[in-house]
Design a protein around this motif. Structure first.
Motif, PDB file in Angstrom:
ATOM      1  N   GLU A  47      -6.838  10.603  -5.331  1.00 41.64           N
ATOM      2  CA  GLU A  47      -7.456   9.391  -5.900  1.00 41.64           C
ATOM      3  C   GLU A  47      -6.534   8.189  -5.700  1.00 41.64           C
ATOM      4  N   TYR A  48      -5.242   8.426  -5.835  1.00 35.29           N
ATOM      5  CA  TYR A  48      -4.272   7.342  -5.619  1.00 35.29           C
ATOM      6  C   TYR A  48      -4.326   6.860  -4.165  1.00 35.29           C
ATOM      7  N   ALA A  49      -4.309   7.808  -3.223  1.00 36.73           N
ATOM      8  CA  ALA A  49      -4.316   7.434  -1.799  1.00 36.73           C
ATOM      9  C   ALA A  49      -5.603   6.692  -1.439  1.00 36.73           C
ATOM     10  N   ILE A  50      -6.710   7.182  -1.969  1.00 34.56           N
ATOM     11  CA  ILE A  50      -8.005   6.557  -1.661  1.00 34.56           C
ATOM     12  C   ILE A  50      -8.084   5.166  -2.293  1.00 34.56           C
ATOM     13  N   ALA A  51      -7.515   5.024  -3.499  1.00 35.40           N
ATOM     14  CA  ALA A  51      -7.512   3.713  -4.165  1.00 35.40           C
ATOM     15  C   ALA A  51      -6.762   2.690  -3.319  1.00 35.40           C
ATOM     16  N   LYS A  52      -5.630   3.121  -2.781  1.00 37.15           N
ATOM     17  CA  LYS A  52      -4.833   2.208  -1.956  1.00 37.15           C
ATOM     18  C   LYS A  52      -5.561   1.900  -0.646  1.00 37.15           C
ATOM     19  N   LEU A  53      -6.206   2.904  -0.066  1.00 38.24           N
ATOM     20  CA  LEU A  53      -6.935   2.687   1.185  1.00 38.24           C
ATOM     21  C   LEU A  53      -8.150   1.790   0.944  1.00 38.24           C
ATOM     22  N   ALA A  54      -8.865   2.026  -0.153  1.00 38.18           N
ATOM     23  CA  ALA A  54     -10.024   1.188  -0.484  1.00 38.18           C
ATOM     24  C   ALA A  54      -9.581  -0.266  -0.641  1.00 38.18           C
ATOM     25  N   SER A  55      -8.425  -0.463  -1.290  1.00 34.91           N
ATOM     26  CA  SER A  55      -7.905  -1.826  -1.476  1.00 34.91           C
ATOM     27  C   SER A  55      -7.578  -2.452  -0.122  1.00 34.91           C
TER      28      SER A  55
ATOM     29  N   GLU B  71       1.054  18.397  -3.932  1.00 30.28           N
ATOM     30  CA  GLU B  71       2.075  18.059  -2.932  1.00 30.28           C
ATOM     31  C   GLU B  71       1.430  17.180  -1.859  1.00 30.28           C
ATOM     32  N   ALA B  72       2.205  16.238  -1.331  1.00 30.46           N
ATOM     33  CA  ALA B  72       1.678  15.449  -0.192  1.00 30.46           C
ATOM     34  C   ALA B  72       1.984  16.205   1.093  1.00 30.46           C
ATOM     35  N   ASN B  73       1.227  15.889   2.150  1.00 27.31           N
ATOM     36  CA  ASN B  73       1.543  16.477   3.456  1.00 27.31           C
ATOM     37  C   ASN B  73       2.832  15.862   3.987  1.00 27.31           C
ATOM     38  N   ASP B  74       3.384  16.501   4.998  1.00 28.64           N
ATOM     39  CA  ASP B  74       4.567  15.932   5.646  1.00 28.64           C
ATOM     40  C   ASP B  74       4.257  14.499   6.098  1.00 28.64           C
ATOM     41  N   LYS B  75       5.253  13.636   6.033  1.00 29.50           N
ATOM     42  CA  LYS B  75       5.032  12.258   6.515  1.00 29.50           C
ATOM     43  C   LYS B  75       6.324  11.591   6.954  1.00 29.50           C
ATOM     44  N   TYR B  76       6.263  11.015   8.123  1.00 32.63           N
ATOM     45  CA  TYR B  76       7.351  10.159   8.610  1.00 32.63           C
ATOM     46  C   TYR B  76       6.737   9.109   9.526  1.00 32.63           C
ATOM     47  N   PRO B  77       7.368   7.947   9.607  1.00 34.29           N
ATOM     48  CA  PRO B  77       6.672   6.810  10.212  1.00 34.29           C
ATOM     49  C   PRO B  77       6.906   6.619  11.713  1.00 34.29           C
ATOM     50  N   ASP B  78       5.895   6.047  12.338  1.00 34.88           N
ATOM     51  CA  ASP B  78       6.093   5.354  13.605  1.00 34.88           C
ATOM     52  C   ASP B  78       6.479   3.932  13.187  1.00 34.88           C
ATOM     53  N   ASP B  79       7.681   3.497  13.545  1.00 35.77           N
ATOM     54  CA  ASP B  79       8.100   2.155  13.097  1.00 35.77           C
ATOM     55  C   ASP B  79       8.066   1.131  14.246  1.00 35.77           C
TER      56      ASP B  79
ATOM     57  N   SER C 149       0.851  -1.185   0.000  1.00 35.94           N
ATOM     58  CA  SER C 149       0.000   0.000   0.000  1.00 35.94           C
ATOM     59  C   SER C 149       0.892   1.243   0.000  1.00 35.94           C
ATOM     60  N   THR C 150       0.511   2.275   0.696  1.00 30.75           N
ATOM     61  CA  THR C 150       1.305   3.519   0.685  1.00 30.75           C
ATOM     62  C   THR C 150       1.131   4.292   1.991  1.00 30.75           C
ATOM     63  N   SER C 151       2.163   5.040   2.342  1.00 31.61           N
ATOM     64  CA  SER C 151       2.068   5.917   3.516  1.00 31.61           C
ATOM     65  C   SER C 151       1.117   7.081   3.248  1.00 31.61           C
ATOM     66  N   GLU C 152       0.718   7.266   1.987  1.00 31.32           N
ATOM     67  CA  GLU C 152      -0.193   8.382   1.673  1.00 31.32           C
ATOM     68  C   GLU C 152      -1.593   8.168   2.218  1.00 31.32           C
ATOM     69  N   ILE C 153      -1.910   6.929   2.619  1.00 32.41           N
ATOM     70  CA  ILE C 153      -3.249   6.702   3.186  1.00 32.41           C
ATOM     71  C   ILE C 153      -3.438   7.491   4.482  1.00 32.41           C
ATOM     72  N   TYR C 154      -2.336   7.923   5.113  1.00 32.81           N
ATOM     73  CA  TYR C 154      -2.465   8.706   6.352  1.00 32.81           C
ATOM     74  C   TYR C 154      -2.838  10.158   6.066  1.00 32.81           C
ATOM     75  N   GLY C 155      -2.675  10.580   4.836  1.00 34.94           N
ATOM     76  CA  GLY C 155      -2.987  11.973   4.515  1.00 34.94           C
ATOM     77  C   GLY C 155      -2.159  12.960   5.300  1.00 34.94           C
TER      78      GLY C 155
ATOM     79  N   MET D   7      -3.379   5.386  14.271  1.00 38.59           N
ATOM     80  CA  MET D   7      -4.072   6.661  14.124  1.00 38.59           C
ATOM     81  C   MET D   7      -5.113   6.612  13.009  1.00 38.59           C
ATOM     82  N   SER D   8      -5.930   7.680  12.980  1.00 34.01           N
ATOM     83  CA  SER D   8      -6.944   7.789  11.920  1.00 34.01           C
ATOM     84  C   SER D   8      -6.278   7.990  10.569  1.00 34.01           C
ATOM     85  N   LYS D   9      -7.002   7.599   9.542  1.00 32.99           N
ATOM     86  CA  LYS D   9      -6.579   7.951   8.193  1.00 32.99           C
ATOM     87  C   LYS D   9      -7.310   9.251   7.879  1.00 32.99           C
ATOM     88  N   ILE D  10      -6.596  10.193   7.307  1.00 34.62           N
ATOM     89  CA  ILE D  10      -7.214  11.508   7.136  1.00 34.62           C
ATOM     90  C   ILE D  10      -7.420  11.781   5.657  1.00 34.62           C
ATOM     91  N   ILE D  11      -8.646  12.126   5.303  1.00 40.40           N
ATOM     92  CA  ILE D  11      -8.927  12.458   3.903  1.00 40.40           C
ATOM     93  C   ILE D  11      -8.910  13.977   3.769  1.00 40.40           C
TER      94      ILE D  11
END
Ligand code: UDP
Length: 331
Positions: free
Chosen positions: A149-157, A284-292, A119-125, A136-140
């Motif tokens: 559309e890409y992020a939602i496609a991955k989240l829907a999957s 542009e995507a929002n800032d993103k870094y992971p909790d690992d 999937s993708t880290s973009e599902i976090y929005g 955490m919540s996924k943010i649209i």
């Protein structure tokens, strides 16, 4: 012998996953790939991949791939990629992505194979100020973009897959990679590191978008490949795992400065509006870094490569390519 299917196995990430899988002589790897976003010509890629004795492939769309043989494991990577790459497919990304996911889910169920969905880290929005945890919540986001559309496609999957796991015999796990980078990545999809490295090699200005204060965590493709393989082996059914190197968190301006320093380039840095390069629909995507934490605890994943390693390995690979045809693929 373990029979493994990798969809999108000739892509940037896919090529590193198949290489890691082929290093075990007990694995037979079959790739299905339509070569729509391959970063390198197939003949060249095959010339640099080792241990090909147990590698077979079909060049076709995933949806048209209906094998009679069975697989033990399916890694599902085939997808439209990149902030610039997605711009060519408005209004079709959800359908293509979800159709492909249903196709691999049906295959996995029929074959009783274990499925891993990339999937993708973009599902976090963008998570909470960029911090993205599986808990955490996924943010649209309010603005409808092609990137959304890409992020939602991955989240829907993901959601279809988890519901199917919870209501049937489907055995599947999900990974959410963060800014995969390293050798063989192409700048074509808009990805920043290959663009900066090629600019640095040619002593051209590095094109930092906006103010360069965007936050990302660049994760070496070999670390991501290892995390994905670990998730296949150890991940809990229906669970999602972040695969991203928290230690490599950086702003894009810092990344540009590091690229210039580590490659001894004479390039300057310029600040550019990406819409002047990719058009009005670029987002542009929002800032993103992971909790690992979860991937560390449950799938024993710990990244090995620093930001400097990511930059230097990408640079070494890029500077080894002299053939203009191959450079054209990468740029
Ligand atoms: N970026 C940049 N210059 C470029 C290409 C990208 O400053 O020439 C920035 C882009 O705006 C984004 C970051 O680099 O904030 C990472 O971009 P990439 O496409 O690699 O990943 P993603 O945006 O999907 O995280």
């Amino acid at each position: 012998m373990k029979k493994i299917l990798v969809t999108g196995g000739f892509g940037f990430l896919g090529s590193h996953i198949i290489e890691a899988l082929l290093s075990d002589p007990e694995n037979h790897v079959h790739v299905v790939d339509n070569l729509s976003t391959n970063p390198l010509p197939l003949d060249f890629l095959l010339s640099i991949i080792k241990n090909k004795k147990h590698l077979t492939y079909d060049i076709k769309n995933l949806i048209d791939f209906n094998p009679t043989e069975s697989f033990d494991e399916i890694y599902h990577l085939a997808a439209i990629v990149g902030p610039a790459g997605v711009l060519k497919h408005p209004g079709r990304i959800v359908k293509n992505t979800v159709d492909d996911t249903y196709h691999v889910m049906d295959m996995a169920q029929r074959m009783d194979a274990r499925l891993l969905d990339v999937s993708t880290s973009e599902i976090y929005g963008g998570g909470r100020d960029g911090f993205c945890s599986e808990f955490m919540s996924k943010i649209i986001q309010p603005e409808i973009t092609i990137r959304l559309e890409y992020a939602i496609a991955k989240l829907a999957s993901e959601i279809a897959l988890v519901n199917k796991v919870n209501s049937s015999n489907l055995n599947a796990v999900i990974v959410r990679p963060f800014n995969i980078s390293g050798p063989r990545q192409s700048g074509k999809g808009g990805f920043v590191l290959p663009r900066f490295i090629l600019q640095a090699i040619n002593n051209k200005p590095l094109t930092v978008f906006g103010k360069g204060d965007q936050v990302r965590a660049f994760t070496h493709v070999k670390d991501v490949a290892a995390g994905i393989i670990n998730a296949m082996q150890m991940g809990r059914m229906g669970e999602a795992y972040n695969i991203g190197n928290m230690g490599n968190k950086t702003t894009i301006l810092h990344l540009a400065e590091d690229v210039i320093r580590y490659t001894n380039s004479k390039s300057a840095i310029i600040f550019v509006d990406p819409k002047t390069i990719y058009g009005e629909k670029y987002a542009e995507a929002n800032d993103k870094y992971p909790d690992d934490t979860k991937s560390g605890m449950e799938i024993e994943w710990k990244p090995k490569f620093s930001k400097r390693d990511v930059i230097e390995d990408t640079y070494t690979f890029m500077s080894s390519i002299k053939d203009p045809k191959i450079l054209e693929y990468l740029s």
